[in-house]
Design a protein around this motif. Structure first.
Motif, short mmCIF file in Angstrom:
data_model
loop_
_atom_site.label_atom_id
_atom_site.label_comp_id
_atom_site.label_asym_id
_atom_site.label_seq_id
_atom_site.Cartn_x
_atom_site.Cartn_y
_atom_site.Cartn_z
N VAL A 1 2.28 0.11 14.80
CA VAL A 1 1.37 0.45 13.70
C VAL A 1 0.19 -0.50 13.72
CG1 VAL A 1 3.15 1.46 12.24
CG2 VAL A 1 2.70 -0.99 12.11
N ASN A 2 -0.96 -0.01 13.28
CA ASN A 2 -2.14 -0.85 13.14
C ASN A 2 -2.27 -1.26 11.68
OD1 ASN A 2 -3.03 -0.78 15.83
ND2 ASN A 2 -3.95 1.24 15.52
N LEU A 3 -2.27 -2.56 11.44
CA LEU A 3 -2.35 -3.09 10.09
C LEU A 3 -3.60 -3.95 9.95
CD1 LEU A 3 1.35 -4.12 9.43
CD2 LEU A 3 0.19 -2.03 8.72
N LEU A 4 -4.30 -3.79 8.83
CA LEU A 4 -5.50 -4.58 8.60
C LEU A 4 -5.11 -6.02 8.28
CD1 LEU A 4 -8.56 -4.32 8.51
CD2 LEU A 4 -8.39 -3.87 6.06
N THR A 5 -5.82 -6.95 8.89
CA THR A 5 -5.50 -8.37 8.79
C THR A 5 -6.77 -9.17 8.54
OG1 THR A 5 -3.68 -8.05 10.35
CG2 THR A 5 -4.40 -10.31 9.98
N GLU B 1 -13.39 -12.16 7.57
CA GLU B 1 -13.35 -11.24 8.72
C GLU B 1 -12.06 -10.43 8.69
OE1 GLU B 1 -14.06 -13.31 12.37
OE2 GLU B 1 -15.62 -14.59 11.49
N PHE B 2 -12.22 -9.12 8.89
CA PHE B 2 -11.08 -8.20 8.92
C PHE B 2 -10.94 -7.59 10.32
CE2 PHE B 2 -12.90 -7.97 4.60
CZ PHE B 2 -11.82 -8.36 3.85
N LYS B 3 -9.71 -7.27 10.68
CA LYS B 3 -9.47 -6.62 11.96
C LYS B 3 -8.14 -5.87 11.91
CE LYS B 3 -9.11 -7.54 16.95
NZ LYS B 3 -9.12 -8.61 18.00
N PHE B 4 -8.12 -4.68 12.50
CA PHE B 4 -6.86 -3.95 12.65
C PHE B 4 -6.12 -4.52 13.87
CE2 PHE B 4 -8.59 -0.72 9.79
CZ PHE B 4 -7.45 -0.41 9.06
N ILE B 5 -4.88 -4.92 13.67
CA ILE B 5 -4.07 -5.49 14.74
C ILE B 5 -2.82 -4.63 14.90
CG2 ILE B 5 -2.71 -7.49 15.48
CD1 ILE B 5 -4.71 -9.27 14.08
N GLU B 6 -2.47 -4.34 16.15
CA GLU B 6 -1.30 -3.51 16.43
C GLU B 6 -0.02 -4.35 16.36
OE1 GLU B 6 0.42 -1.10 20.25
OE2 GLU B 6 -1.70 -0.80 19.77
N TYR B 7 0.94 -3.84 15.60
CA TYR B 7 2.24 -4.51 15.48
C TYR B 7 3.35 -3.59 15.97
CZ TYR B 7 -0.07 -8.01 12.53
OH TYR B 7 -0.89 -8.98 12.05
#
Length: 325
Positions: free
Chosen positions: A31-35, A319-325
């Protein structure tokens, strides 16, 4: 003998099938979660209570008390460009701010002002005395200003020719419990309205039908206090968070308070909301959200330290980024 071979083959096929099913059951989809990948101060400001701010021609302009300031991102330098704001805005008012005809306009419950960037001068265009725009929200779109109070049910369209408010529509609002520093956000030509129906409960609307109706998309309950929080647009998501509240004792001082350092986001495509698990570097509320060159900033804000109110004199980057978990 042939029968036995056929039976073995069938058993092998069934066994392989079961193994494949077990493998498929054990597969976990990513899943891609905003971080939040970074949050830090990038500049100290010459003021601590910004009332309003806007970007114009690669510079950040802000009002605090009776002064107007200009900030250049490249040089990281602040300068005072006006020392008589004509009581344009203060931190107790909710303002709607926009650029029209290369001038800065600010409207709130007290009136409408305009700032000439070439002359560095403010001018008042209209004074209000009826409080129709108490706790105001609105948007300037296609040369028209649509504005309403977070308290009352009327939407107004502003007539710039005679400087008057014209009733545009009415709508039934849910009860309001505090507001964000900015409540209207634009994504792909559509405007979304964030309304706190409790300190930690958010109703999300889409402004439709020529700004006459609000379509309720969803309502979410959050575990953190969001009053006075800040909001941004990141891709197809509305990111919002921070916030707080102060209760003053009968003899002054802070009786109790809440302070939030968390963010959440709402996905307009899937109509769902999630929490960003990591935090901003400090809890704060009433910070003004700024977006410039696809980067996100927070200007000013209030925090609590040792039960003392601290007005922050910083420009922070987040800063925000979608990271795959």
């Amino acid at each position: 003998m042939k029968f036995i071979l056929h039976l073995l083959i069938i058993m092998m096929i069934l066994g392989c099938s079961n193994k494949n099913e077990n493998i498929e059951e054990n597969i976990i989809e990513s899943v891609n979660l905003l971080t939040i990948t970074n949050s830090s101060s990038v500049s100290n400001t010459p003021f601590s209570k910004p009332a309003e701010a806007i970007i114009y021609e690669d510079n950040l302009y802000s009002i605090s008390d009776l002064n107007t300031y200009k900030y250049n991102f490249e040089s990281n330098i602040w300068e005072t460009i006006n020392t008589n704001n004509l009581n344009v805005a203060n931190t107790k008012d909710s303002n709607v701010s926009f650029i029209k005809d290369s001038k800065w306009y600010i409207i709130n419950r007290k009136g409408l002002w305009t700032f000439d960037f070439s002359a560095n001068k403010w001018e008042i265009l209209k004074e209000f005395t009826d409080n129709l725009l108490l706790a105001s929200s609105g948007v300037y779109h296609n040369d028209s200003l649509y504005i309403f109070s977070n308290i009352y049910d009327n939407v107004y369209k502003y007539n710039f020719e005679n400087n008057s408010l014209i009733l545009h529509s009415t709508f039934t609002q849910k009860p309001v419990y505090g507001i964000l520093t900015k409540t209207i956000l634009k994504i792909k030509g559509s405007y979304y309205y964030l309304r706190l129906t409790n300190g930690g409960k958010m109703a999300i609307y889409k402004w439709i039908d020529d700004f006459t109706n609000f379509e309720l998309l969803n309502e979410f309950k959050y575990e953190d206090w969001l009053t006075g929080g800040s909001a941004f647009v990141f891709n197809d998501n509305i990111v919002f968070g921070l916030g707080g509240d102060i209760v003053t004792g009968v003899h002054g001082g802070i009786a109790s308070f809440s302070l939030n350092d968390k963010f959440y986001y709402y996905d307009i495509i899937n109509n769902e909301s999630k929490k960003i698990e990591n935090s901003f570097y400090t809890g704060t509320f009433n910070a003004l959200p700024i977006e410039y060159n696809n980067k996100f900033y927070l200007l000013g804000g209030t925090t609590i330290l040792n039960r003392e109110i601290i007005y922050r004199n910083t420009l922070d980057q987040i800063e925000f980024k979608f990271i795959e978990y």
